[in-house]
Design an enzyme around this catalytic site. Structure first.
Site, PDB file in Angstrom:
ATOM      1  N   GLU A  98       0.839  -1.136  -0.067  1.00 39.69           N
ATOM      2  CA  GLU A  98      -0.006  -0.179   0.076  1.00 39.69           C
ATOM      3  C   GLU A  98       0.962   1.125  -0.155  1.00 39.69           C
ATOM      4  O   GLU A  98       1.973   1.161   0.239  1.00 39.69           O
ATOM      5  CB  GLU A  98      -1.004   0.005   1.197  1.00 39.69           C
ATOM      6  N   ASP A  99       0.306   2.432  -0.656  1.00 38.50           N
ATOM      7  CA  ASP A  99       1.170   3.564  -0.528  1.00 38.50           C
ATOM      8  C   ASP A  99       1.186   4.060   0.889  1.00 38.50           C
ATOM      9  O   ASP A  99       2.190   4.589   1.384  1.00 38.50           O
ATOM     10  CB  ASP A  99       0.587   4.526  -1.478  1.00 38.50           C
ATOM     11  N   ASP A 102      -4.099   5.741   6.090  1.00 44.63           N
ATOM     12  CA  ASP A 102      -4.515   6.780   6.948  1.00 44.63           C
ATOM     13  C   ASP A 102      -5.591   6.317   7.918  1.00 44.63           C
ATOM     14  O   ASP A 102      -5.179   5.869   9.050  1.00 44.63           O
ATOM     15  CB  ASP A 102      -4.947   7.688   5.908  1.00 44.63           C
ATOM     16  N   PHE A 151      -1.894  15.902   4.046  1.00 49.59           N
ATOM     17  CA  PHE A 151      -1.921  15.363   2.830  1.00 49.59           C
ATOM     18  C   PHE A 151      -0.605  15.297   2.030  1.00 49.59           C
ATOM     19  O   PHE A 151      -0.237  16.369   1.880  1.00 49.59           O
ATOM     20  CB  PHE A 151      -3.318  15.937   2.302  1.00 49.59           C
ATOM     21  N   ARG A 164       1.327  11.694  -9.196  1.00 49.94           N
ATOM     22  CA  ARG A 164       1.699  10.541  -8.987  1.00 49.94           C
ATOM     23  C   ARG A 164       3.298  10.369  -9.326  1.00 49.94           C
ATOM     24  O   ARG A 164       3.898   9.486  -8.741  1.00 49.94           O
ATOM     25  CB  ARG A 164       0.841   9.616  -9.403  1.00 49.94           C
TER      26      ARG A 164
HETATM   27  P1  IMP Z   1      -7.363   4.876   4.250  1.00 47.02           P
HETATM   28  O1  IMP Z   1      -8.529   4.017   4.100  1.00 47.02           O
HETATM   29  O2  IMP Z   1      -8.118   6.044   4.733  1.00 47.02           O
HETATM   30  O3  IMP Z   1      -6.522   4.315   5.053  1.00 47.02           O
HETATM   31  O4  IMP Z   1      -6.976   5.339   3.110  1.00 47.02           O
HETATM   32  C1  IMP Z   1      -6.025   4.768   2.130  1.00 47.02           C
HETATM   33  C2  IMP Z   1      -6.008   5.700   0.921  1.00 47.02           C
HETATM   34  O5  IMP Z   1      -6.324   6.922   0.816  1.00 47.02           O
HETATM   35  C3  IMP Z   1      -4.534   5.445   0.358  1.00 47.02           C
HETATM   36  O6  IMP Z   1      -4.306   4.406  -0.519  1.00 47.02           O
HETATM   37  C4  IMP Z   1      -4.439   6.762  -0.419  1.00 47.02           C
HETATM   38  O7  IMP Z   1      -5.046   6.185  -1.891  1.00 47.02           O
HETATM   39  C5  IMP Z   1      -5.478   7.669   0.301  1.00 47.02           C
HETATM   40  N1  IMP Z   1      -4.928   8.504   0.924  1.00 47.02           N
HETATM   41  C6  IMP Z   1      -4.833   8.570   2.397  1.00 47.02           C
HETATM   42  N2  IMP Z   1      -4.050   9.636   2.719  1.00 47.02           N
HETATM   43  C7  IMP Z   1      -3.673  10.214   1.536  1.00 47.02           C
HETATM   44  C8  IMP Z   1      -2.542  11.394   1.275  1.00 47.02           C
HETATM   45  O8  IMP Z   1      -2.180  11.970   2.238  1.00 47.02           O
HETATM   46  N3  IMP Z   1      -2.283  11.610   0.142  1.00 47.02           N
HETATM   47  C9  IMP Z   1      -2.737  10.763  -0.866  1.00 47.02           C
HETATM   48  N4  IMP Z   1      -3.683  10.011  -0.801  1.00 47.02           N
HETATM   49  C10 IMP Z   1      -3.958   9.482   0.450  1.00 47.02           C
END
Ligand code: IMP
Length: 179
Positions: A98-99, A102, A151, A164
């Site tokens: 995963e990138d 959050d 962010f 990206r």
């Molecule tokens: P989660 O379900 O909130 O943990 O979201 C994870 C996904 O949200 C990641 O794979 C990203 O695509 C997106 N995301 C969360 N935070 C960021 C950020 O700071 N920048 C860009 N994408 C984010």
């Protein structure tokens, strides 16, 4: 040029490469008995997965899934599958790539889905961990960097699908947000 939109660089290309080297060595050790299938979550994990896999010496396979839960800077809550895996993962060790983690909502859903497809074990490796953003309890097994609760874009991470291809992770200037 994308560079001019960046306020601050958090993690440079070289720092990321060095962490991938460390993590690759650790994966070689941890999965020596049964190499994992790396499952990259499209599209943000692509640069990280591409760098990481070069530093893994055991014989891994890769596959991709595309799920979505974000629009702009906001989580929309729901996790939707856009592209499923190509291969079976029955009885496999799966390592989700995963990138960023959050809220944790995306990964907890994906982890659940992979177990229901018959995976023997599902672990998580993420480029970035935003601990303060967490709404759902989920732990990454491997984290390249702890990320400030801002962010971020670059190295696969987007803002409305842009940025990206930046070779580092950074924060956008406020005037670049169109909300
Ligand atoms: P989660 O379900 O909130 O943990 O979201 C994870 C996904 O949200 C990641 O794979 C990203 O695509 C997106 N995301 C969360 N935070 C960021 C950020 O700071 N920048 C860009 N994408 C984010």
């Amino acid at each position: 040029m994308l560079n001019k939109d960046i306020e601050k660089v958090f993690f440079s290309e070289e720092e990321i490469r060095n962490r991938c080297e460390d993590l690759g060595k650790q994966i070689d050790i941890d999965y020596a008995d049964q190499p994992p299938v790396l499952v990259g979550l499209l599209k943000g994990s692509v640069p990280f997965l591409a760098e990481l896999m070069k530093h893994i010496s055991i014989n891994i396979q890769i596959d991709f899934m595309d799920v979505t839960s974000y629009s702009g800077r906001r989580s929309v809550g729901d996790v939707k599958i856009i592209k499923d895996l190509d291969r079976s993962i029955i009885d496999e060790n799966v390592l989700i790539v995963e990138d960023i983690v959050d809220t944790g909502k995306t990964l907890s859903k994906v982890k659940e889905m992979l177990y229901s497809k018959g995976a023997k074990d599902v672990k998580i490796i993420t480029l970035l961990n935003k601990e303060e953003g967490r709404l759902v309890e989920i732990k990454s097994d491997y984290v390249a960097f702890e990320c400030p609760n801002e962010f971020v874009v670059g190295y696969g991470l987007d803002y409305n699908q842009d940025y990206r291809n930046l070779p580092y992770v950074g924060v956008l200037k406020e005037e670049c947000y169109k909300e």
